[in-house]
Design an enzyme around this catalytic site. Sequence first.
Site, PDB file in Angstrom:
ATOM      1  N   ARG A 102       3.747   5.548  90.497  1.00 55.68           N
ATOM      2  CA  ARG A 102       3.274   6.270  89.306  1.00 55.68           C
ATOM      3  C   ARG A 102       3.235   5.318  88.124  1.00 55.68           C
ATOM      4  O   ARG A 102       3.672   4.185  88.220  1.00 55.68           O
ATOM      5  CB  ARG A 102       4.176   7.476  89.021  1.00 55.68           C
ATOM      6  CG  ARG A 102       5.626   7.112  88.764  1.00 55.68           C
ATOM      7  CD  ARG A 102       6.446   8.372  88.442  1.00 55.68           C
ATOM      8  NE  ARG A 102       7.867   8.036  88.374  1.00 55.68           N
ATOM      9  CZ  ARG A 102       8.814   8.923  88.115  1.00 55.68           C
ATOM     10  NH1 ARG A 102       8.520  10.181  87.897  1.00 55.68           N
ATOM     11  NH2 ARG A 102      10.079   8.558  88.066  1.00 55.68           N
ATOM     12  N   ASN A 140       4.231  11.664  81.146  1.00 52.47           N
ATOM     13  CA  ASN A 140       5.633  11.714  81.557  1.00 52.47           C
ATOM     14  C   ASN A 140       6.291  10.367  81.319  1.00 52.47           C
ATOM     15  O   ASN A 140       5.836   9.351  81.836  1.00 52.47           O
ATOM     16  CB  ASN A 140       5.729  12.052  83.048  1.00 52.47           C
ATOM     17  CG  ASN A 140       7.151  12.384  83.481  1.00 52.47           C
ATOM     18  OD1 ASN A 140       7.624  13.496  83.257  1.00 52.47           O
ATOM     19  ND2 ASN A 140       7.837  11.416  84.075  1.00 52.47           N
ATOM     20  N   GLU A 141       7.327  10.356  80.511  1.00 50.83           N
ATOM     21  CA  GLU A 141       8.162   9.167  80.289  1.00 50.83           C
ATOM     22  C   GLU A 141       7.353   7.887  80.055  1.00 50.83           C
ATOM     23  O   GLU A 141       7.318   6.989  80.905  1.00 50.83           O
ATOM     24  CB  GLU A 141       9.144   8.970  81.448  1.00 50.83           C
ATOM     25  CG  GLU A 141      10.187  10.061  81.512  1.00 50.83           C
ATOM     26  CD  GLU A 141      11.358   9.715  82.427  1.00 50.83           C
ATOM     27  OE1 GLU A 141      11.219   8.826  83.282  1.00 50.83           O
ATOM     28  OE2 GLU A 141      12.430  10.334  82.263  1.00 50.83           O
ATOM     29  N   GLU A 312      14.728  17.145  81.138  1.00 51.42           N
ATOM     30  CA  GLU A 312      15.220  17.004  82.508  1.00 51.42           C
ATOM     31  C   GLU A 312      16.724  16.771  82.434  1.00 51.42           C
ATOM     32  O   GLU A 312      17.169  15.767  81.897  1.00 51.42           O
ATOM     33  CB  GLU A 312      14.551  15.810  83.208  1.00 51.42           C
ATOM     34  CG  GLU A 312      13.045  15.955  83.343  1.00 51.42           C
ATOM     35  CD  GLU A 312      12.393  14.764  84.040  1.00 51.42           C
ATOM     36  OE1 GLU A 312      13.101  13.905  84.598  1.00 51.42           O
ATOM     37  OE2 GLU A 312      11.146  14.690  84.015  1.00 51.42           O
ATOM     38  N   TRP A 320      18.217   6.911  92.030  1.00 56.34           N
ATOM     39  CA  TRP A 320      17.654   5.647  91.586  1.00 56.34           C
ATOM     40  C   TRP A 320      18.654   4.626  91.056  1.00 56.34           C
ATOM     41  O   TRP A 320      18.271   3.506  90.735  1.00 56.34           O
ATOM     42  CB  TRP A 320      16.575   5.890  90.525  1.00 56.34           C
ATOM     43  CG  TRP A 320      16.935   6.924  89.499  1.00 56.34           C
ATOM     44  CD1 TRP A 320      16.551   8.232  89.495  1.00 56.34           C
ATOM     45  CD2 TRP A 320      17.763   6.750  88.343  1.00 56.34           C
ATOM     46  NE1 TRP A 320      17.074   8.894  88.407  1.00 56.34           N
ATOM     47  CE2 TRP A 320      17.829   8.002  87.679  1.00 56.34           C
ATOM     48  CE3 TRP A 320      18.474   5.683  87.783  1.00 56.34           C
ATOM     49  CZ2 TRP A 320      18.555   8.210  86.504  1.00 56.34           C
ATOM     50  CZ3 TRP A 320      19.197   5.886  86.616  1.00 56.34           C
ATOM     51  CH2 TRP A 320      19.229   7.133  85.991  1.00 56.34           C
ATOM     52  N   GLU A 360      11.600  10.835  96.125  1.00 51.53           N
ATOM     53  CA  GLU A 360      12.839  11.351  95.525  1.00 51.53           C
ATOM     54  C   GLU A 360      13.569  12.341  96.430  1.00 51.53           C
ATOM     55  O   GLU A 360      14.266  13.231  95.959  1.00 51.53           O
ATOM     56  CB  GLU A 360      12.519  11.962  94.160  1.00 51.53           C
ATOM     57  CG  GLU A 360      12.079  10.886  93.177  1.00 51.53           C
ATOM     58  CD  GLU A 360      11.805  11.397  91.768  1.00 51.53           C
ATOM     59  OE1 GLU A 360      11.708  12.625  91.580  1.00 51.53           O
ATOM     60  OE2 GLU A 360      11.682  10.546  90.866  1.00 51.53           O
ATOM     61  N   GLN A 361      13.421  12.191  97.753  1.00 49.64           N
ATOM     62  CA  GLN A 361      14.079  13.144  98.654  1.00 49.64           C
ATOM     63  C   GLN A 361      15.598  13.089  98.576  1.00 49.64           C
ATOM     64  O   GLN A 361      16.278  14.026  98.960  1.00 49.64           O
ATOM     65  CB  GLN A 361      13.599  12.956 100.093  1.00 49.64           C
ATOM     66  CG  GLN A 361      13.693  11.534 100.598  1.00 49.64           C
ATOM     67  CD  GLN A 361      13.010  11.412 101.945  1.00 49.64           C
ATOM     68  OE1 GLN A 361      13.637  11.621 102.967  1.00 49.64           O
ATOM     69  NE2 GLN A 361      11.729  11.101 101.957  1.00 49.64           N
ATOM     70  N   MET A 362      16.161  11.978  98.061  1.00 45.83           N
ATOM     71  CA  MET A 362      17.612  11.903  97.913  1.00 45.83           C
ATOM     72  C   MET A 362      18.078  12.374  96.531  1.00 45.83           C
ATOM     73  O   MET A 362      19.224  12.194  96.156  1.00 45.83           O
ATOM     74  CB  MET A 362      18.100  10.472  98.166  1.00 45.83           C
ATOM     75  CG  MET A 362      17.806   9.955  99.555  1.00 45.83           C
ATOM     76  SD  MET A 362      18.544  10.987 100.842  1.00 45.83           S
ATOM     77  CE  MET A 362      20.272  10.550 100.652  1.00 45.83           C
ATOM     78  N   HIS A 363      17.167  12.936  95.749  1.00 43.42           N
ATOM     79  CA  HIS A 363      17.492  13.413  94.399  1.00 43.42           C
ATOM     80  C   HIS A 363      17.745  14.910  94.446  1.00 43.42           C
ATOM     81  O   HIS A 363      16.893  15.677  94.875  1.00 43.42           O
ATOM     82  CB  HIS A 363      16.303  13.105  93.483  1.00 43.42           C
ATOM     83  CG  HIS A 363      16.611  13.207  92.024  1.00 43.42           C
ATOM     84  ND1 HIS A 363      16.957  14.386  91.414  1.00 43.42           N
ATOM     85  CD2 HIS A 363      16.624  12.263  91.059  1.00 43.42           C
ATOM     86  CE1 HIS A 363      17.165  14.156  90.126  1.00 43.42           C
ATOM     87  NE2 HIS A 363      16.972  12.874  89.886  1.00 43.42           N
TER      88      HIS A 363
END
Length: 646
Positions: A102, A140-141, A312, A320, A360-363
């Site tokens: 991104r 975003n950011e 958020e 991360w 981001e599956q571990m988020h």
Amino acid sequence: MLGVCYYPEHWPESWWADDARRMRDLGLRTVRIGEFAWSRIEPEPGRIEIDWLRRAVDTLGAAGLEVVLSTPTATPPKWLMDAHPEIAPVDEDGTVRGFGSRRHYTFSSSVFASEAARIAEVVARSLGRHPAVVGWQIDNEYGCHNTALSYGDTDLRAYREWLRRRYQSTEQMNEAWGNAFWSMELRHFNEAALPVRAVTETNPAARLDYWRFSSDQIVAFNRMQADIIRAHSPGRFVTHNFMGLFLDFDHFACGADLDLATWDSYPIGFTERFPFSEEERNAYAMTGHPDMAPFHHDLYRAVGRGRWWVMEQQAGPVNWAPWNPVPRPGQIRLFTWEAIAHGAERVMYFRWRQAPFGQEQMHSGLNLPDNSGLSPGGSEAAEVARELDAIGPLPAPTLAPVALVIDYEASWITRIQPQGATFNYGELAYRWYEAARRLGLDIDIVPPGHDLSAYRLVLAPSLPYVSEVALNAFKKTTAEIVFGPRSGSKTRHFSIPENLPPGPLAELIPFRVVEVASLRPGLTEEVKGRISGQVRRWREHIACEKEFAEAAFADGMPAMIRSGRFSYLAGWAEIDLISAVLVAAAERARVATTSLPASLRLRRRGNLKFAFNYGSEPVELTFPPDAAVLGSSTVPPSGVTIWRED
Ligand code: GAL
């Protein structure tokens, strides 16, 4: 006051209504959606498919939720990148940073700017008047993943235009930059080069201008989208979600075009990334450092000119940081209450449900990835919602007695010429903030030049370039003011002031910095006098009349000087020394201080006082028993107590 970030495009449409109902049941009121959905909104060039997004807004609205819609410009789709490869940003080494994650665009691409304008208009026109839509997040950011500055041909062309506007003639630019040095003189603006990839260090004035240019590009990109949204979505607010630990562009300038600021709060991840000692990092591994979230709350309250949200909120482990612990039980609740104590209008958790696929599956999120129920963080969010209901309306936030000046250019200047490997402006400012908060002080962060007349004590940890506006604000207030090292050490064009540092500040405190020394790790200088402590990393050699010296280094040179209500600290003070300086200044300013346990923090909101325990032992407070609003006078680890102070 609570909400959540949601990605309808990640889940079957048949789940949406149930998700929305469960959000409401949990006590959430607001949902942000859409910020990465460009490839679903426009699967092929010009083929707009917005109906699914409308149905998502309908569904959320029907459940009684307010929607914050986003423009999807942080993720240009593959077809756009293939058609216009020059959109991609380029890093300092010249590597193109292409499609695949991104933020793969440079702010200087006019092709991208018009594509972004087009898609922003599509979304704003289609859904801007939907009754459930209350506001907008642009993009975003900005700058995330090191994308505020880009160094490609597109950027170079825009930079030359910017220089032309700023300087009119190359003579003026040569003069301003000191281009006589190393034969750097230019004859045309088209000879101006990117300030990277040269044999050695490039001209610092050019680098500072490149930073200002890059910052201006972000501000302009943001304003362009804000104008489009306002034209098509009347009565809705416009915001952006800024980041933590990030100083690469002027957030105050960007905030001026927004109705309110928001930021993304991941205190535990940020604690891993900040240059803390290993000891501090271990102590706060599961809670985040006690000032990490508050520092940013106070910063973004300033960026939003009083109005701000957490867009958020970390709701469990992130994915991360180098290490990603599970937050200590109670900590998500603590983070939420702490944001509210600092005046947040909303706290939005990230994200509704952990995604079992993708980067981001571990988020974590408020719900487990199999949708079997709430995560531990989700249960804590529900608890806060119940507590908020029970407490009822909160008093309006009030001004703090202390202001801390934060300057984005200070960060750029000291990164361009650090002069000592450990001089890190962001770290310095954070440590001053920490010292003040450990004294129980509430702090407002302000930009340089902000009206300071309402404050009793003003701290400027380091302000290398002091503009006329900033100088006047210091002169106009009656507050006690403490300046830190390197303040007044540079002109607007990155050179040493004619009268030597502190340049214009010499009007307030008569002294001159004759030499500066950066100190290797392990080297310490003792400071003794009216205040005492230690200096590391940086010290200055100062010439001044004896009467102004409040404390001296071991060699007798002044370490702290004061003239009336203005003081200057001539080194990188360790926390005890900062604290001693602040206690003395607060006393002169008649601001009360208390010495708090290292892991306890206090904050006032109107007549409510909040205590937050980041430590691993309970803390005892004293207040009349009938004053308690939440919790009790014993604050457990990760606990929150609120009481009334009339
Ligand atoms: C933020 C970002 C989100 C998500 C989150 C993960 O920086 O805005 O999209 O990536 O971090 O912690």
